[in-house]
Design an enzyme around this catalytic site. Sequence first.
Site, PDB file in Angstrom:
ATOM      1  N   GLN A   1      21.535  -4.292  -8.531  1.00 30.26           N
ATOM      2  CA  GLN A   1      20.973  -5.378  -7.737  1.00 30.26           C
ATOM      3  C   GLN A   1      19.599  -5.056  -7.169  1.00 30.26           C
ATOM      4  OE1 GLN A   1      24.943  -5.505  -5.581  1.00 30.26           O
ATOM      5  NE2 GLN A   1      24.266  -7.610  -5.308  1.00 30.26           N
TER       6      GLN A   1
ATOM      7  N   HIS B   1      29.470   1.125  -9.033  1.00 28.55           N
ATOM      8  CA  HIS B   1      29.264  -0.201  -8.466  1.00 28.55           C
ATOM      9  C   HIS B   1      29.138  -1.201  -9.621  1.00 28.55           C
ATOM     10  CE1 HIS B   1      27.980  -2.198  -4.511  1.00 28.55           C
ATOM     11  NE2 HIS B   1      28.189  -3.169  -5.377  1.00 28.55           N
TER      12      HIS B   1
ATOM     13  N   GLU C   1      34.727  -1.923  -4.567  1.00 22.54           N
ATOM     14  CA  GLU C   1      35.511  -3.149  -4.751  1.00 22.54           C
ATOM     15  C   GLU C   1      36.225  -3.209  -6.106  1.00 22.54           C
ATOM     16  OE1 GLU C   1      32.848  -6.405  -3.994  1.00 22.54           O
ATOM     17  OE2 GLU C   1      32.677  -5.925  -1.858  1.00 22.54           O
TER      18      GLU C   1
ATOM     19  N   TYR D   1      33.817  -9.699   4.567  1.00 23.50           N
ATOM     20  CA  TYR D   1      32.900 -10.827   4.687  1.00 23.50           C
ATOM     21  C   TYR D   1      33.521 -12.023   5.400  1.00 23.50           C
ATOM     22  CZ  TYR D   1      29.597  -8.449   1.633  1.00 23.50           C
ATOM     23  OH  TYR D   1      28.696  -7.547   1.116  1.00 23.50           O
TER      24      TYR D   1
ATOM     25  N   GLU E   1      30.369  -2.568   3.883  1.00 26.35           N
ATOM     26  CA  GLU E   1      29.576  -3.790   3.700  1.00 26.35           C
ATOM     27  C   GLU E   1      30.049  -4.841   4.690  1.00 26.35           C
ATOM     28  OE1 GLU E   1      29.362  -5.530  -0.226  1.00 26.35           O
ATOM     29  OE2 GLU E   1      29.053  -3.580  -1.186  1.00 26.35           O
TER      30      GLU E   1
ATOM     31  N   TRP F   1      24.349 -10.597  -8.483  1.00 26.18           N
ATOM     32  CA  TRP F   1      25.202 -10.649  -9.659  1.00 26.18           C
ATOM     33  C   TRP F   1      25.071 -11.975 -10.397  1.00 26.18           C
ATOM     34  CZ3 TRP F   1      26.432  -5.843 -10.637  1.00 26.18           C
ATOM     35  CH2 TRP F   1      26.556  -4.948  -9.579  1.00 26.18           C
TER      36      TRP F   1
ATOM     37  N   TYR G   1      21.121 -12.394   1.232  1.00 20.22           N
ATOM     38  CA  TYR G   1      21.880 -11.661   2.246  1.00 20.22           C
ATOM     39  C   TYR G   1      20.998 -10.737   3.083  1.00 20.22           C
ATOM     40  CZ  TYR G   1      26.618 -12.757   0.546  1.00 20.22           C
ATOM     41  OH  TYR G   1      27.795 -13.374   0.207  1.00 20.22           O
TER      42      TYR G   1
END
EC number: 3.2.1.21
Length: 540
Positions: free
Chosen positions: A33, A136, A182, A325, A397, A455, A463
């Site tokens: 990213q 990741h 994740e 989140y 995160e 993504w 963000y």
Amino acid sequence: MTQRKNMYSKKNSFGRSDFPEGFLFGTASSAYQYEGARNEAPRGESVWDTFVRKYPERNCYSNADQAIEFYNHYKDDIQRMKDINMDAFRFSISWPRIFPLGKKSKGVNKEGIQFYNDLIDELLANGITPLATLFHWDTPQALEDEYSGFLSEEAVDDFKDFAALCFEEFGDRVKLWVTLNEPWVYSIGGYDTGRKAPGRASKYMNEAAVAGESGLEVYTVSHNLLLAHAEAVEVFRNNPKCKDGKIGIAHCPVWFEPYDSNCPKDIEACERAMEFMFGWHMDPTVYGDYPAVMKKSIGKRLPSFTAAQSKKLRGSFDFVGVNYYSAFYVKNIDEVNHDKPNWRSDARIEWRKENNAGQTLGVRGGSEWDFLYPQGLRKFLNYAKNKYESPKFMITENGHCDIDYEKKPKLSNLMDLQRTEYHKKHLQSIQQAIQEDGVVVEGYFAWSLLDNCEWNAGYGVRYGLFYVDYNNGLKRFPKMSAMWFKEFLKREEEIEDSEEEEYVLKSTMNKKRFLLATGSSASCFIPKMSESSKALELLF
């Protein structure tokens, strides 16, 4: 000025000093990213490079070839971290940048190793603690081509080799590590819904998917990810360079509330949802096996661990990484179509944005799933503390998104009051969990320092604490949330010298709230803020 000092004295407000000594405050990122430089720096292809190029319509016609050019601008970005008083940075090490063909035996990219050495050294030189993520989501495409990536147990040994090299090269300076980011998202998105790379799913789950078997591959991939994690942790703990280091998985729990709080089945469904989402990857690292409810529901489609694998998995973490989140309501589902298996039907749950009374859990953010529910983080931390015998946690995160596909004016992106409020309220929930509930939390990483390539959502989802101008050379500009963190993170010795600046910030935020309510123009109330030695303005 005396009255102003009394009114806005930092000693009477929420800040760094409300957290335990040594608590880390940082921002998070990932290689795919952020790094970019696809056509100038050596790196092998990842499954994401292939996915976005092969199916542009499934990825907002975006790719990360350029991303935000962190590869070339990391020194300036580290100064931005320092300028807003951050003391840690989470980044990921690109597997295909280190092993372009996925395997150590097929070549090691010395230039890639040098990049991460330079990044780590620059962070440390500026007093910023590095936290490195090994995986990741950027599986080398070469391994996908050779044996279908993590669908094959062969990936375990190749990941082990990659991890071993990273520990050997960087473990003397990096003392905080995440093995997997994740795994729930990677498995579900890549092999059950097919919405993320490599985009595999059954047709009944995703018409655009060209291959895959939902309800089967998703469990195989997660199983192999867990085996890879266990092998990496064993190597880590046996490497003298990693002495005094800590390692764990960055999980991505959503908090669940019952769709009907008076319905026993919906209440039970919340617990089942937590087992299927968090327990799936947490239980094996604590108990050496999957949750009983998953084994019963999934049956033979769920792989099993050997005795040796189970032993290696138990206790394979020093902290529990939490990427939190938002939250959802959950409704129990009694009947499912067993001819079309998938993760959600196996869990017999349905996620809802509203409960049976038509209420949402909180103010909606930029996306349909982004609700401001900070108490969900505190509830989750207590849930995990009680279930898993008080592990240590790291909030790896936590962030809030704006949707900007329409290219909103820069001003509206920079005055991110909702993001500022989001971070403040979640930090308050963490502080309450620590002080009132006895939860051990050791750090907080905001997602993210910079706007970046999100993504398959591309660049229209923001963000960052810093705005990235994609139409103007990727220039970075601090948002109000960055200004808030700068003040929040000041240490006691810095406070007395900054009360006038703090007064201006708080006055500006109050005036902005008033202007948003009245619809007036905000331009005359925007303060200027120097950005490190460059003296850039917040707005211009």
